[in-house]
Design a protein around this motif. Sequence first.
Motif, PDB file in Angstrom:
ATOM      1  N   ALA A   1       0.829  -1.200   0.000  1.00 35.96           N
ATOM      2  CA  ALA A   1       0.000   0.000   0.000  1.00 35.96           C
ATOM      3  C   ALA A   1       0.865   1.254   0.000  1.00 35.96           C
ATOM      4  N   ARG A   2       1.935   1.228   0.780  1.00 38.98           N
ATOM      5  CA  ARG A   2       2.823   2.400   0.824  1.00 38.98           C
ATOM      6  C   ARG A   2       3.642   2.518  -0.460  1.00 38.98           C
ATOM      7  N   ALA A   3       4.070   1.389  -1.005  1.00 37.94           N
ATOM      8  CA  ALA A   3       4.862   1.415  -2.235  1.00 37.94           C
ATOM      9  C   ALA A   3       4.093   2.062  -3.372  1.00 37.94           C
ATOM     10  N   LYS A   4       2.798   1.817  -3.418  1.00 40.24           N
ATOM     11  CA  LYS A   4       1.982   2.356  -4.506  1.00 40.24           C
ATOM     12  C   LYS A   4       1.765   3.862  -4.394  1.00 40.24           C
ATOM     13  N   THR A   5       2.070   4.441  -3.242  1.00 34.28           N
ATOM     14  CA  THR A   5       1.887   5.888  -3.061  1.00 34.28           C
ATOM     15  C   THR A   5       3.198   6.661  -3.130  1.00 34.28           C
ATOM     16  N   ILE A   6       4.322   5.963  -3.336  1.00 38.50           N
ATOM     17  CA  ILE A   6       5.615   6.650  -3.370  1.00 38.50           C
ATOM     18  C   ILE A   6       5.631   7.656  -4.513  1.00 38.50           C
ATOM     19  N   LYS A   7       6.007   8.872  -4.205  1.00 33.04           N
ATOM     20  CA  LYS A   7       5.988   9.959  -5.188  1.00 33.04           C
ATOM     21  C   LYS A   7       7.274   9.964  -6.004  1.00 33.04           C
ATOM     22  N   LEU A   8       7.152   9.688  -7.286  1.00 32.38           N
ATOM     23  CA  LEU A   8       8.274   9.772  -8.209  1.00 32.38           C
ATOM     24  C   LEU A   8       8.305  11.171  -8.822  1.00 32.38           C
ATOM     25  N   GLY A   9       9.509  11.652  -9.135  1.00 34.55           N
ATOM     26  CA  GLY A   9       9.558  12.964  -9.767  1.00 34.55           C
ATOM     27  C   GLY A   9      10.935  13.575  -9.764  1.00 34.55           C
ATOM     28  N   ASP A  10      10.960  14.893  -9.863  1.00 39.65           N
ATOM     29  CA  ASP A  10      12.190  15.671  -9.953  1.00 39.65           C
ATOM     30  C   ASP A  10      13.021  15.463  -8.689  1.00 39.65           C
ATOM     31  N   PRO A  11      14.247  14.979  -8.818  1.00 42.26           N
ATOM     32  CA  PRO A  11      15.077  14.762  -7.624  1.00 42.26           C
ATOM     33  C   PRO A  11      15.337  16.036  -6.827  1.00 42.26           C
ATOM     34  N   MET A  12      15.257  17.192  -7.492  1.00 40.73           N
ATOM     35  CA  MET A  12      15.512  18.445  -6.794  1.00 40.73           C
ATOM     36  C   MET A  12      14.307  18.926  -5.988  1.00 40.73           C
ATOM     37  N   ASP A  13      13.141  18.324  -6.202  1.00 44.10           N
ATOM     38  CA  ASP A  13      11.921  18.673  -5.486  1.00 44.10           C
ATOM     39  C   ASP A  13      11.937  17.966  -4.133  1.00 44.10           C
ATOM     40  N   MET A  14      11.849  18.726  -3.061  1.00 48.95           N
ATOM     41  CA  MET A  14      11.938  18.138  -1.723  1.00 48.95           C
ATOM     42  C   MET A  14      10.767  17.208  -1.416  1.00 48.95           C
ATOM     43  N   ALA A  15       9.678  17.286  -2.203  1.00 49.63           N
ATOM     44  CA  ALA A  15       8.533  16.407  -1.983  1.00 49.63           C
ATOM     45  C   ALA A  15       8.699  15.058  -2.671  1.00 49.63           C
ATOM     46  N   THR A  16       9.649  14.944  -3.581  1.00 45.45           N
ATOM     47  CA  THR A  16       9.872  13.691  -4.294  1.00 45.45           C
ATOM     48  C   THR A  16      10.426  12.635  -3.339  1.00 45.45           C
ATOM     49  N   GLU A  17       9.910  11.412  -3.448  1.00 41.86           N
ATOM     50  CA  GLU A  17      10.352  10.333  -2.571  1.00 41.86           C
ATOM     51  C   GLU A  17      11.255   9.328  -3.276  1.00 41.86           C
ATOM     52  N   MET A  18      11.176   9.253  -4.601  1.00 43.78           N
ATOM     53  CA  MET A  18      12.022   8.323  -5.335  1.00 43.78           C
ATOM     54  C   MET A  18      12.342   8.923  -6.700  1.00 43.78           C
ATOM     55  N   GLY A  19      13.639   8.962  -7.022  1.00 48.21           N
ATOM     56  CA  GLY A  19      14.076   9.505  -8.288  1.00 48.21           C
ATOM     57  C   GLY A  19      14.282   8.419  -9.327  1.00 48.21           C
ATOM     58  N   PRO A  20      14.907   8.758 -10.453  1.00 48.07           N
ATOM     59  CA  PRO A  20      15.132   7.787 -11.523  1.00 48.07           C
ATOM     60  C   PRO A  20      16.337   6.901 -11.234  1.00 48.07           C
ATOM     61  N   MET A  21      16.506   5.876 -12.062  1.00 42.06           N
ATOM     62  CA  MET A  21      17.752   5.136 -12.069  1.00 42.06           C
ATOM     63  C   MET A  21      18.857   6.087 -12.513  1.00 42.06           C
TER      64      MET A  21
END
Length: 482
Positions: A299-319
């Motif tokens: 349930a938590r994995a499905k809500t992880i916020k992907l996005g801009d690594p420079m955005d402090m709200a992002t939880e997971m960046g790209p490879m």
Amino acid sequence: MLIGGDWVSAQSGKVFPSENPYVGKVWANVPDGGAEDIDAAVVAARSAFEGEWGALSAQARGKLMLRLGDLIAENAEEIARVESTDNGKLYKEMLAQAQYLPEWLYYFAGVADKFGGEVIPSERANFHIYTRHEPIGVIGAITPWNSPVLLLGFKLAPALAAGCTMVVKPSEHTPASTLRFAQLFEEAGFPPGVFNVVTGGRDAGEALSKHPGINKIAFTGSDVTGKRVMQAAAENFTRVTLELGGKSPNIVFEDADMEAAANGVIAGIFGATGQTCMAGSRLLVQSSIKEELLEKVAARAKTIKLGDPMDMATEMGPMATRPQFEKVMGIIDRAKSGGARFVSGGRASPDHDGFFIEATIVDDITADMEIAKDEIFGPVLSVLTFDTEEEAIQLANDTRFGLAAGIWTQSGQRGTRVAHKVRAGTVWINAYRVVAPNVPFGGFGHSGIGRENGFDAIRGYTETKAVWVELTGATRDPFNIG
């Protein structure tokens, strides 16, 4: 590149690009160094070792290290911005690492003048015997792309404290932050040649590994590349420290605090997008609580916020790199073909450009499947179950790796028992992914040789010399001089 205190291009004149993985585009071009540049850097490091740096006292070295630590703290935000742009990991994570890195300089600066030899009691009254720990010499450091500056610090701080000099070859995928970091050495007042950076690819790494002027190689990376480094170093009996990969288990028993365990499992694999050698990539969960725990984690994995690594709200960046993105997706696709069940993720993110992979949880697998036994270095969690404590230990140790492990239980006795039986260099009980400059870090088996951090690390950058002093000065039989 920084060689002997001068900023220089590669002697070949070649450059190579570095991609920003968030947008999948080139953002920097750096010198493509080769064997001739490695030669020049080793000569510079040797000159400093035998000259100005070698003449400094341990206290003087420590003061320079303290100044360098202060400069890292002052420049942490910029170093983190460069690193995040270069490797795609979260800015807030890179900033936390850059802000913590000075502690390595401070700790080992304090160790520098306290790491001495000992007087050894002699069975012979006419001898005084003591030992010295002398710097091993010129260090060749080869650093990875996931946390370039922090993992460089694991090597640099004890090496400087011991009195060594260094040539570093950062990953060709993420060279920029190491070059920015290198600018601080002149400002701190280090003699030219103490720290040198040669950027380049495999040719530069091989040249450094097999160079006869290098006294020790300190490498962080995969076990496959670690073998090549060790083989090259063997030609000259060059010492090695290898901090390699892992397939680390997060072991959850039925008496665990379920919320804490779920958070620990999520942080262990999805923190840093799974791109850390200590990632808790295997969830070993007791059968009686599997469904409950898996439901919370998924349930938590499905809500992880992907996005801009420079955005402090992002939880997971790209490879961090295109090749790594392709490798991870290949492993996922083969697991699908093999009948694995994907509880979450299992695909590249359709909502983002760049090298994004969704937080992935894989169930209904066996311990001999590729996805369960090989290091993935991405946001992929493999789930295995056990019924007894003995079975949990057997599963945990059923790997060629042995870097780290997590144990989740409210029984202190069980946690300690299991920690002592799991073959791993670091074991956390009711925690995960915690390191410190004074605590040894390294692995068993294919996870490496030697230890970084703590007194174990500085020992690895010295040679121990035994000195026998005859006290009487009496003339003796030349065939029985003792």
